[in-house]
Design an enzyme around this catalytic site. Sequence first.
Site, mmCIF file in Angstrom:
data_model
loop_
_atom_site.group_PDB
_atom_site.id
_atom_site.type_symbol
_atom_site.label_atom_id
_atom_site.label_comp_id
_atom_site.label_asym_id
_atom_site.label_seq_id
_atom_site.Cartn_x
_atom_site.Cartn_y
_atom_site.Cartn_z
ATOM 1 N N ASP A 6 44.704 -14.547 -43.121
ATOM 2 C CA ASP A 6 45.951 -14.006 -42.602
ATOM 3 C C ASP A 6 45.683 -12.964 -41.517
ATOM 4 O O ASP A 6 44.560 -12.483 -41.345
ATOM 5 C CB ASP A 6 46.832 -13.433 -43.720
ATOM 6 C CG ASP A 6 46.152 -12.337 -44.515
ATOM 7 O OD1 ASP A 6 45.778 -11.321 -43.905
ATOM 8 O OD2 ASP A 6 46.012 -12.476 -45.737
ATOM 9 N N LYS A 7 46.715 -12.637 -40.778
ATOM 10 C CA LYS A 7 46.597 -11.774 -39.605
ATOM 11 C C LYS A 7 45.988 -10.421 -39.944
ATOM 12 O O LYS A 7 45.212 -9.857 -39.167
ATOM 13 C CB LYS A 7 47.988 -11.583 -38.985
ATOM 14 C CG LYS A 7 48.020 -10.718 -37.736
ATOM 15 C CD LYS A 7 49.446 -10.609 -37.204
ATOM 16 C CE LYS A 7 49.520 -9.695 -35.989
ATOM 17 N NZ LYS A 7 50.900 -9.560 -35.472
#
Length: 239
Positions: free
Chosen positions: A104-105
């Site tokens: 994820d970011k």
Amino acid sequence: MEEKIRLNKYIAECGVCSRRDADRLIDEGRVKVNGMVASQGMKVDQNDDILVNDKPITSKNEKVVLAYYKPIGVTCTEKDKFAEKKIIDVINYPVRVTYAGRLDKESEGLILLTNDGELINGLMKASNFHEKEYEVKINKEITPDFIKKMSSGVFLKELNITTRPCKVEKIGKYTFRIILTQGVNRQIRRMCKANNCYVTQLKRVRIANIELANLQNGQLREISGIELQTLYNEIHKLK
């Protein structure tokens, strides 16, 4: 004469995406073969004119596998127009590759990139049980009870599943190492939340036999030789 293969397999072998994603693209009418909208199950070879999202794809006989240190803020996506930094844009590699599993970011660490669709399928298939290792920092002190609960499997109410038992080890007052064999979306963050804490730092340091090691933030390297053969052997062994 080259034997024709199923369209989804051909797209995967060209490194565009996994077979599953290829099926979705075909269903959405985003694949054309020789000027016609493609259908599921059709067979093709390198002599066919194949477009994905109106862009031609070509067969890649030489497989490329890369290890990449994904920085925080880079999004694992190829088509999200709202993403500030897309992984495919920032790696700037001459051969078209795609990622085998996401981070994820807000997370950092090891991502494998390749143009080998079969390897992507093998790495992303949960039933293969290949290991992914992470170093995680949370907002609370690590306790023996926390380690026991995390390693035994955690019920995730929002997904109505219980995570697989896994290896968890305390490595600092607020940090632990965890080795997973499944790929639930934002799994570690969800597991921590279910145990009344939240992740402040998350780094993936290993996928199967490939380690982040001395790779620096934002760097990538080609995987080759014995290291690459060991990766393929492990994935094929787990099929």
